[in-house]
Design an enzyme around this catalytic site. Structure first.
Site, PDB file in Angstrom:
ATOM      1  N   GLU A  49       6.558   3.030   6.426  1.00 48.71           N
ATOM      2  CA  GLU A  49       6.972   2.272   5.251  1.00 48.71           C
ATOM      3  C   GLU A  49       6.787   3.155   4.019  1.00 48.71           C
ATOM      4  O   GLU A  49       5.689   3.662   3.778  1.00 48.71           O
ATOM      5  CB  GLU A  49       6.116   1.005   5.136  1.00 48.71           C
ATOM      6  CG  GLU A  49       6.480   0.099   3.985  1.00 48.71           C
ATOM      7  CD  GLU A  49       5.555  -1.119   3.902  1.00 48.71           C
ATOM      8  OE1 GLU A  49       5.538  -1.763   2.838  1.00 48.71           O
ATOM      9  OE2 GLU A  49       4.828  -1.399   4.880  1.00 48.71           O
ATOM     10  N   ASP A  60       1.262  -5.792  -5.666  1.00 53.66           N
ATOM     11  CA  ASP A  60       0.329  -4.766  -5.219  1.00 53.66           C
ATOM     12  C   ASP A  60      -0.975  -4.784  -6.002  1.00 53.66           C
ATOM     13  O   ASP A  60      -1.000  -5.077  -7.196  1.00 53.66           O
ATOM     14  CB  ASP A  60       0.981  -3.386  -5.350  1.00 53.66           C
ATOM     15  CG  ASP A  60       2.161  -3.228  -4.411  1.00 53.66           C
ATOM     16  OD1 ASP A  60       1.947  -3.385  -3.198  1.00 53.66           O
ATOM     17  OD2 ASP A  60       3.289  -2.974  -4.888  1.00 53.66           O
TER      18      ASP A  60
END
Length: 271
Positions: A49, A60
């Site tokens: 990824e 995040d």
């Protein structure tokens, strides 16, 4: 057959789960991140990824936010990330590559053009964390036309009643966000994971990758055995950050991160 399906089918035949490491493109610079990308399959990555640096990475935690800032400061662009994938494909045409990012850069690039260019570069799937299913038609047709899987995110608080709608057009695999909140914080317990997976299995036959909060080899092995894959992100980024000197890569950066990845892979394969 897509690379993603081929890889999960092969791993199922082997009787083991997958390890999906994450790296932030251009962190701390293009040369270093490309070296990490090229080294990950030999270190045990089954799929990879790649994070596309974005100025407002709302899903995040602080570790990946800092990595995104470093990537942007190093000159990361969406076109530059596709060039990275293209360079990786010169030596590896089998390891699936999934881009993880946010909608704004894709919308600015042009969704149709992006999907076409991503496919040519060698991208296999997309995780767009701020693209709700209700607006997925922005990418769905062009992604399908170009053979790109759109990976659907499912969270612990996703209602059972919504799962069929979310997963009816999903492809590649399901990304199970194992905690509520941002990346790199707490870790879900084995009991929590074991309770969550049956409701996904009841709706879809796609493999389930478990991410958010997986930091140790033991946690990765647990996730890959309860689900079909473990995604390890913040732990690798944290290690990378410890090797930097005033934000710059050092000779220790690439080998240290790849050694950590190999240790995690060993645990996943042993499980």
């Amino acid at each position: 057959m897509s690379r993603i399906k081929a890889r999960f089918d092969a791993l199922k035949a082997e009787g083991r789960g997958a390890l999906i490491p994450y790296l932030q493109a251009f962190d701390p610079d293009l040369e270093t991140s490309l070296a990490l990308l090229k080294g990950m399959p030999a270190a045990g990555a089954d799929l990879i990824e790649i994070g596309v640096p974005f100025s407002d990475p709302s899903a995040d935690g602080p570790t990946i936010q800092a990595a995104a800032r470093r990537g942007l400061q190093a000159g990361a662009t969406l076109a530059g990330v596709l060039d990275m994938v293209r360079a990786f494909r010169e030596q590896d045409n089998e390891t699936p590559i999934i881009l993880m990012g946010y909608l704004n850069p894709i919308d600015s690039y042009g969704p149709a053009r992006f999907c076409a260019d991503a496919a040519v570069a060698g991208v296999d799937g997309l995780i767009i964390v701020d693209l709700p299913k209700e607006e997925s038609d922005l990418l769905a047709t062009d992604a399908q036309k170009n053979g790109l899987d759109i990976i659907q995110l499912v969270a612990p608080n996703t209602p059972d009643s919504r799962l069929p709608y979310l997963l009816e057009t999903a492809s590649g695999f399901i990304y199970y966000v194992s905690i509520t909140g941002i990346t790199g914080t707490r870790t879900a317990s084995r009991d929590e994971l074991a309770a969550a997976l049956p409701r996904l299995r009841a709706v879809s036959a796609l493999p389930v990758a478990i991410g958010f909060g997986i930091r140790t080899p033991e946690q990765a092995a647990q996730a890959a055995s309860v689900g079909d894959a473990a995604v390890v992100a913040s732990a690798l980024i944290s290690t990378l950050a410890t090797t930097l000197d005033d934000g710059k890569a050092t000779p220790a950066t690439v080998p240290t991160v790849l050694k950590q990845l190999a240790d995690i892979s060993e645990a996943v394969r042993a499980s």
